[in-house]
Design a protein around this motif. Structure first.
Motif, PDB file in Angstrom:
ATOM      1  N   THR A   1       0.850  -1.181   0.000  1.00  0.00           N
ATOM      2  CA  THR A   1       0.000   0.000   0.000  1.00  0.00           C
ATOM      3  C   THR A   1       0.890   1.237   0.000  1.00  0.00           C
ATOM      4  O   THR A   1       2.097   1.144  -0.218  1.00  0.00           O
ATOM      5  N   LYS A   2       0.294   2.383   0.286  1.00  0.00           N
ATOM      6  CA  LYS A   2       1.073   3.620   0.246  1.00  0.00           C
ATOM      7  C   LYS A   2       2.139   3.635   1.340  1.00  0.00           C
ATOM      8  O   LYS A   2       3.293   3.982   1.096  1.00  0.00           O
TER       9      LYS A   2
ATOM     10  N   ASN B   1       2.610   0.965   4.074  1.00  0.00           N
ATOM     11  CA  ASN B   1       3.210  -0.333   4.407  1.00  0.00           C
ATOM     12  C   ASN B   1       3.736  -0.371   5.838  1.00  0.00           C
ATOM     13  O   ASN B   1       4.920  -0.591   6.094  1.00  0.00           O
TER      14      ASN B   1
ATOM     15  N   ALA C   1      -2.910  -2.809   4.717  1.00  0.00           N
ATOM     16  CA  ALA C   1      -2.622  -3.942   3.837  1.00  0.00           C
ATOM     17  C   ALA C   1      -3.192  -5.240   4.397  1.00  0.00           C
ATOM     18  O   ALA C   1      -3.635  -6.111   3.646  1.00  0.00           O
TER      19      ALA C   1
ATOM     20  N   THR D   1      -7.343   4.861   0.209  1.00  0.00           N
ATOM     21  CA  THR D   1      -7.769   3.487   0.476  1.00  0.00           C
ATOM     22  C   THR D   1      -8.744   3.006  -0.588  1.00  0.00           C
ATOM     23  O   THR D   1      -8.764   1.817  -0.933  1.00  0.00           O
TER      24      THR D   1
ATOM     25  N   GLU E   1      -6.672   1.727  -3.357  1.00  0.00           N
ATOM     26  CA  GLU E   1      -6.029   0.472  -2.992  1.00  0.00           C
ATOM     27  C   GLU E   1      -7.034  -0.669  -2.944  1.00  0.00           C
ATOM     28  O   GLU E   1      -6.685  -1.827  -3.226  1.00  0.00           O
TER      29      GLU E   1
END
Length: 680
Positions: free
Chosen positions: A461-462, A464, A552, A568, A571
């Motif tokens: 993800t952005k 982590n 994540a 989000t 994602e």
């Protein structure tokens, strides 16, 4: 690797001092399975020389006297930004045990491949065609320090390619000054009405080495082109191309020309050129894709400088695109405004490798300095003053950022630059929107599909943050990510629901029986930013409040996401989850989300009222993760493609922030909490 290359001895001796200091050359040979050692060869060794350089004769004599193989090295045809004389190392080599590609006196490795390989492998030919299209689309060549902003000459001219006087490829073809004079005269006679443009060699234009043409040749309809034009732009406007042995002749073939060739370069003699002196031994008829396959896929050894390994041509294209994009955007330098002190080191790494950044706190002063010095203007997107008249690149964190929060002063691996607006501001167009509305570039779909597959497999993800998922209630789970309520994406892109509590209320009202999972924003949890939902209210509307949970770990366990403008939602789309938006984030309005907020009309219809094209998820991935951001590798300390960023985010050895950043983060947190208490 071709069979001829497999016969190269493991130990290669050399008599060149320059080989001792050329770390890239040593590393490529080592990865290819060879030991480079100075001195005379032992039995079973080979001798290595650089092409047909002025010092190659020493190695040639030693190899002949000792009866050992002679191996010649040359740069591959996609080399670097700048020429090798600047000291910039290559991205690939020809390790040739047969000859050298520009000398027809003996077969070279390329000629061996083009002669003996069937060149009928459908996979390799498809790769060739895709790579040719990609190289042309991204304006790549052997060297890449040309200026893509230079307007090309008016089309309809004959292009004559000059070369450096005494160049080894010119000598090997038996060409002299008379050859170049005859070539120019023949072009003028064949095309008596057309303008004739002589492309001066870059080293001649910079006064480093003389060419074969000068001001005395520029008469009437003949003129010299000394500016740093794109090779592909020049080829696109030409009605004919004349060359002795320049690589531009090879690129002319790829551009659809049948160049007139007055020497005997590697690309002559295969039915793709009009040859003044056809090379002996060659007679096979090839297609451009077959020629490219032999010269660019099968013969070279390619190197990935970020991951320090041998690689494919496609991976070299990934890397070269990243480096060329950075060079072209930064080549004139920048003045940077609105950049916090802790960010400046990483910003200089991203944007200051050609010319170091000049920082100014006041955007107006920065704009004036940029205008006066010819530099570009960088402005942190949230610090752009209203009505800034100067053209600027707005900078923000990318969507694959780091392993840790920006609030903890973790520097980013990716930054976006936007010359139109910024992705989170739907009140005006952004460069990301333009990318979503434009066709994908050659190879873009396959690359984005591979990137998405790997990203989801690694579950990145952005930020982590890491951590296991909490126990979740059973049922239809809807994740509601909290946001910072004064975030620009909410101020500019949410017209009705603008608070985390209102978002929770809307999700619960629409799904009274669902399991609502509320995840507060980390900056809000830390007390750094506004957006806290009172505990009682959160418990009223949510079945679970997931404090400090890792996004994540959560996303694979939920069934859908409701959000205002949070990343989000993007994602979640990458993981195939349904997403409902109550604002206008960059990924809304394209048919991929259920949109309850107001979407800019330009995303739906063109100015003439017709419907805009609908980008699919793969197009969104390419735009948001490949074309829009720039990436910087903290390990190799160079621009890198997103594929390398994925490796770094998945690697526990990724360099972390220094002690100074950690101290600043603690002080920042304390200051923010005290400031909020004071306001309350």
């Amino acid at each position: 690797m071709p069979q001829a290359a497999a016969e190269i001895p493991r130990r290669l001796s050399h008599l060149n001092l320059s080989f001792l200091t050329n770390r890239r050359l040593q590393r490529i040979l080592s990865l290819a399975g060879h030991d480079l050692v100075p001195g005379l060869p032992r039995p079973g060794d080979g001798v290595v020389v650089w092409g047909a350089s002025p010092t190659a004769w020493r190695g040639e004599r030693v190899a002949a006297r000792k009866g050992v193989p002679l191996v010649r090295l040359e740069d591959a045809f996609l080399r670097s930004i700048r020429p090798g004389r600047t000291g910039e190392p290559p991205l690939g080599l020809f390790v040739d045990p047969l000859g050298v590609h520009f000398d027809p006196a003996a077969p070279s490795l390329i000629e061996h491949v083009l002669t003996t390989d069937p060149l009928d492998n459908s996979n390799i030919l498809a790769r060739s065609k895709a790579a040719i299209a990609r190289i042309r689309a991204f304006d790549l060549s052997k060297y890449n320090n040309h200026d893509p902003d230079l307007p090309p000459p008016h089309p309809g001219y004959v292009l004559i390619v000059d070369q450096v006087a005494g160049d080894a490829s010119v000598r090997a073809s038996g060409a002299t000054q008379a050859t170049f004079d005859d070539m120019l005269a023949a072009a003028a006679a064949t095309y008596p009405q057309a303008p004739i443009l002589i492309k001066t060699h870059p080293e001649t234009a910079r006064g480093l080495r003389p060419g074969h043409y000068g001001p005395q040749h520029a008469q009437g309809r003949i003129r010299l082109i000394t500016e740093a034009h794109s090779p592909w732009a020049l080829l696109d406007g030409a009605i004919a191309v004349y060359t002795v042995s320049s690589q531009l002749g090879f690129e002319a073939i790829l551009a659809g020309h049948r160049p007139q060739v007055w020497g005997q370069p590697f690309y002559a003699g295969w039915g793709l050129t009009a040859d003044r002196t056809p090379p002996p031994r060659r007679g096979r008829k090839l297609t451009p894709a077959q020629l490219f396959a032999g010269a660019m896929i099968l013969a070279p050894v390619w190197y990935d400088p970020c991951r320090d390994r041998l690689c494919s041509l496609e991976e070299v294209l990934d890397q070269l695109e990243a480096e060329v994009r950075a060079f072209r955007q930064d080549r004139r330098g920048h003045v940077a405004a609105g950049m916090r002190a802790w960010k400046r080191g990483r910003l200089n790494a991203f944007f200051g490798q050609v010319k170091p950044l000049v920082f100014r706190d006041d955007p107006a002063q920065a704009a004036a300095l940029a205008a006066g010095t010819g530099r570009g203007l960088l402005v942190w997107a949230g610090k752009e003053p209203p009505g800034l008249a100067a053209p600027a690149l707005r900078v923000e964190d990318g969507f694959l950022r780091s392993r840790g929060l920006g609030a903890d002063l973790i520097p980013p691996l990716s930054l976006v630059t936007d010359d139109l607006g910024i992705y989170y501001d739907p009140t005006r167009p952004s460069r990301l929107e333009r990318l979503l509305l434009a066709p994908l570039p050659p190879g873009g779909r396959d690359r984005a599909e591979r990137l998405l597959t790997r990203l989801t497999a690694l579950n990145l993800t952005k930020y982590n943050l890491g951590g296991a998922a909490p126990d979740l209630p059973d049922g239809h789970r809807i994740l509601v990510p909290g946001q910072v309520e004064d975030d620009a994406s909410i101020r500019l892109g949410a017209d009705q629901v603008r608070t985390n509590l209102a978002l929770l209320e809307a999700a619960r009202a629409a799904h009274p029986q669902a399991v609502i999972l509320y995840k507060p924003h980390p900056d809000v949890e830390a007390g750094l930013r506004p957006g806290a939902v009172p505990e009682a209210a959160a418990r009223t509307h949510a079945d679970a409040v997931l404090a400090r949970a890792d996004m994540a770990a959560l996303l694979p366990l939920v069934d859908e996401v409701w959000t205002m403008t949070s990343l989000t939602g993007f994602e979640a789309l990458l993981r195939g989850k349904p997403v409902t938006t109550l604002g206008a984030p960059f990924y809304a309005g394209w048919g991929l989300t259920r949109d309850l907020g107001s979407i800019p009309a330009r995303r739906l219809r063109r100015e003439d009222g017709s419907l805009q094209p609908r980008p699919d998820l793969i197009h969104l991935v390419h735009a948001a993760l490949i074309a829009y951001p720039r990436y910087w590798d903290p390990v190799s300390r160079r621009p890198c493609p997103p594929e390398v960023a994925l490796d770094r985010l998945a690697d526990s050895a990724l360099p972390g922030p220094g002690p100074g950043n950690r101290l600043l983060a603690k002080l920042q947190g304390r200051f923010a909490r005290h400031a909020r208490l004071w306001r309350e």
